[in-house]
Design an enzyme around this catalytic site. Sequence first.
Site, PDB file in Angstrom:
ATOM      1  N   ASP A 185       1.007  -1.273  -0.096  1.00 49.82           N
ATOM      2  CA  ASP A 185       0.004   0.145   0.071  1.00 49.82           C
ATOM      3  C   ASP A 185       0.910   1.369   0.086  1.00 49.82           C
ATOM      4  O   ASP A 185       1.696   1.407   0.996  1.00 49.82           O
ATOM      5  CB  ASP A 185      -0.886  -0.021   1.259  1.00 49.82           C
ATOM      6  CG  ASP A 185      -1.867  -1.343   1.629  1.00 49.82           C
ATOM      7  OD1 ASP A 185      -2.895  -1.482   0.896  1.00 49.82           O
ATOM      8  OD2 ASP A 185      -1.150  -2.168   1.966  1.00 49.82           O
ATOM      9  N   ASP A 217     -21.907   7.054  13.062  1.00 47.74           N
ATOM     10  CA  ASP A 217     -21.026   8.334  12.560  1.00 47.74           C
ATOM     11  C   ASP A 217     -21.911   8.935  11.647  1.00 47.74           C
ATOM     12  O   ASP A 217     -22.968   9.036  11.540  1.00 47.74           O
ATOM     13  CB  ASP A 217     -19.654   7.937  12.252  1.00 47.74           C
ATOM     14  CG  ASP A 217     -18.590   9.076  12.233  1.00 47.74           C
ATOM     15  OD1 ASP A 217     -18.521  10.108  11.582  1.00 47.74           O
ATOM     16  OD2 ASP A 217     -17.630   8.839  13.154  1.00 47.74           O
ATOM     17  N   ASP A 226     -10.463   1.753  -1.235  1.00 45.02           N
ATOM     18  CA  ASP A 226      -9.760   0.968   0.052  1.00 45.02           C
ATOM     19  C   ASP A 226     -10.911   0.233   1.035  1.00 45.02           C
ATOM     20  O   ASP A 226     -10.367  -0.127   2.116  1.00 45.02           O
ATOM     21  CB  ASP A 226      -9.123   1.960   0.847  1.00 45.02           C
ATOM     22  CG  ASP A 226      -7.378   1.551   0.881  1.00 45.02           C
ATOM     23  OD1 ASP A 226      -7.379   0.358   0.753  1.00 45.02           O
ATOM     24  OD2 ASP A 226      -6.627   2.300   0.912  1.00 45.02           O
ATOM     25  N   ASP A 239     -31.329  10.867   6.869  1.00 41.66           N
ATOM     26  CA  ASP A 239     -32.306  11.156   5.716  1.00 41.66           C
ATOM     27  C   ASP A 239     -32.122   9.958   4.818  1.00 41.66           C
ATOM     28  O   ASP A 239     -31.899   8.994   5.133  1.00 41.66           O
ATOM     29  CB  ASP A 239     -31.784  12.578   5.163  1.00 41.66           C
ATOM     30  CG  ASP A 239     -30.377  12.408   4.815  1.00 41.66           C
ATOM     31  OD1 ASP A 239     -29.818  11.609   4.363  1.00 41.66           O
ATOM     32  OD2 ASP A 239     -29.565  13.675   4.899  1.00 41.66           O
ATOM     33  N   ASP A 241     -30.959  10.333   1.818  1.00 35.65           N
ATOM     34  CA  ASP A 241     -30.000  10.802   0.630  1.00 35.65           C
ATOM     35  C   ASP A 241     -28.797  10.033   0.700  1.00 35.65           C
ATOM     36  O   ASP A 241     -27.797  10.173   1.484  1.00 35.65           O
ATOM     37  CB  ASP A 241     -29.668  12.297   0.569  1.00 35.65           C
ATOM     38  CG  ASP A 241     -28.996  12.924  -0.568  1.00 35.65           C
ATOM     39  OD1 ASP A 241     -28.263  12.093  -1.252  1.00 35.65           O
ATOM     40  OD2 ASP A 241     -28.688  14.023  -0.448  1.00 35.65           O
ATOM     41  N   HIS A 250     -16.187  12.613   7.758  1.00 29.88           N
ATOM     42  CA  HIS A 250     -15.894  11.978   8.994  1.00 29.88           C
ATOM     43  C   HIS A 250     -15.851  10.596   9.197  1.00 29.88           C
ATOM     44  O   HIS A 250     -14.944   9.883   9.305  1.00 29.88           O
ATOM     45  CB  HIS A 250     -16.664  12.658  10.071  1.00 29.88           C
ATOM     46  CG  HIS A 250     -16.204  12.517  11.414  1.00 29.88           C
ATOM     47  ND1 HIS A 250     -16.532  11.512  12.126  1.00 29.88           N
ATOM     48  CD2 HIS A 250     -15.247  13.289  12.247  1.00 29.88           C
ATOM     49  CE1 HIS A 250     -16.004  11.593  13.407  1.00 29.88           C
ATOM     50  NE2 HIS A 250     -15.331  12.686  13.525  1.00 29.88           N
ATOM     51  N   ILE A 268      -3.628   3.220   2.152  1.00 35.64           N
ATOM     52  CA  ILE A 268      -3.370   2.986   3.364  1.00 35.64           C
ATOM     53  C   ILE A 268      -3.901   1.564   3.976  1.00 35.64           C
ATOM     54  O   ILE A 268      -4.288   0.756   3.230  1.00 35.64           O
ATOM     55  CB  ILE A 268      -4.038   4.019   4.346  1.00 35.64           C
ATOM     56  CG1 ILE A 268      -5.419   3.799   4.403  1.00 35.64           C
ATOM     57  CG2 ILE A 268      -3.574   5.444   3.925  1.00 35.64           C
ATOM     58  CD1 ILE A 268      -6.278   4.623   5.569  1.00 35.64           C
ATOM     59  N   ASP A 372      -5.598  12.102  32.238  1.00 39.23           N
ATOM     60  CA  ASP A 372      -6.224  11.320  33.039  1.00 39.23           C
ATOM     61  C   ASP A 372      -5.863   9.794  32.709  1.00 39.23           C
ATOM     62  O   ASP A 372      -6.877   9.089  32.219  1.00 39.23           O
ATOM     63  CB  ASP A 372      -7.701  11.448  33.321  1.00 39.23           C
ATOM     64  CG  ASP A 372      -8.449  10.655  34.137  1.00 39.23           C
ATOM     65  OD1 ASP A 372      -7.558   9.795  34.923  1.00 39.23           O
ATOM     66  OD2 ASP A 372      -9.582  10.743  34.628  1.00 39.23           O
ATOM     67  N   SER A 400     -11.508  11.671  17.607  1.00 40.55           N
ATOM     68  CA  SER A 400     -12.286  10.567  16.671  1.00 40.55           C
ATOM     69  C   SER A 400     -11.272   9.709  16.050  1.00 40.55           C
ATOM     70  O   SER A 400     -11.848   8.228  16.176  1.00 40.55           O
ATOM     71  CB  SER A 400     -12.821  11.674  15.563  1.00 40.55           C
ATOM     72  OG  SER A 400     -14.099  12.313  16.037  1.00 40.55           O
TER      73      SER A 400
END
Length: 471
Positions: A185, A217, A226, A239, A241, A250, A268, A372, A400
Amino acid sequence: MFGYGSVLTVRTLARLALLLVVVGCASTARMGSPNLAGGDLNADADRLILVTIANPSGPMLSEPGSTPYGYDMVTAYGVSSQARAIADALGRDYGLKPVRDWPIAPLGVQCLVFALPPDADRTTVIQRLSADRRVRLAQPMQVFSALGTSNGAPASTATPAPQPSLDMPVNFSPESGAPVTGYNDPYVGLQHGFAAIQAAPAQHWSRGEGVSVAIIDTGVEVDHPDLAGRITATRNFVDDDMAAFGGDRHGTGVAGIIGADANNNLGIVGVAPSARLQIYKACEPLKPHSLEAQCNSFTLALALDAAIEVHAQVVNLSLGGPADLLLTQLVSYGLRHGIVFVGAVPEDGRLDGFPVSIPGVIAVDQVGRSVDVATVLHAPGRDILSLAPAGRYDFSTGSSFAAAHVTGAIALLRSRVPELDAATLFTVLARTGMRDAYGDRINICAALAAVQPQSECTRSNKAVATATLNP
């Protein structure tokens, strides 16, 4: 919706109508809207509330005449006549306008979305409903955000496959200064997060085979080169769409980190390239090609319910927001039934919101941020190369993407030892983590060596070869 070449009888139409109700009872609204699309609720969230009422499980009685044999017992989870009557009464008693509703089988409730009267105080109405013996839960409709930001070119102009035109030499790991070998890759050397958590040596022993990962998400470009063969299910709770679904950035980036294909001469490598991905769109981008996205209590509850229904083994929640009673109930149910939930720590580092405040959820922050370490795992989350829509690749930053690295790591571990629960997984990943100039972070290979000393990772992690899950 249907195209028939012959005239349907009244009885046949009735049977079809019943079948549609039964099959769609968990995904089709009956109040205020012909579907469960929830993205339009974000803007009006401050005037909406969620209410749940008891809806005991059991066979649903069909209407007389809807089958050839009169009354038939249908086993799908539906809405009882008692629950419907209570819903109608609550609307009348409190002056509420019904907007959406759906039955949540895992919790044994009917969930209702109501709009408040124009002059009503939301806090007061929720307090009154909470004291009503007919009500199981009453809460605000809340809004949540995806936890990623762009630090590269817009997705529409990001690097196209398969030409590596980025700045660093191919197959170079910035942490170790050594090449990442064993992959064809072309961008794997630019995946500093992949290298930093020792994903490459871990994949000699596990690639996530047999593990299902639900990604709640935005949408995902499921036909990205990929991701070919990686996606086993998609649902859209925002929706209808599906073109926009595939253009969402995202979720596409998160999915790539977890499960991008390996050794396909493209782009990747995902941390768990053999895991089965399920995509549940609950978040809507704020604008096209944007990493910024929002979800609400309604869409997230639907997505969590769907992931629980199909028995997902790991659920990735790269998002955050206020604590939420309904979502907590769903996640807690999933945890009790062996599902592992991975949540992203918000930018302010607070751990009192959804999902990271829920006991049992594995909280993840990016390397170098949260201090923490006793309750939070760390993984790379800055300048992370992953997939972008239109078959492209781009860099992004945020917890994320740190959470996505940990989700992939858990898929590798559960592939080898399926019985590992959330508490054990957190323990082993925390105790086998590494610390150097790059920062504290998980070490997948060391974790594999801890749970399976026979693995090849043992030889490359001698310091943890004898690690156990005991203090």
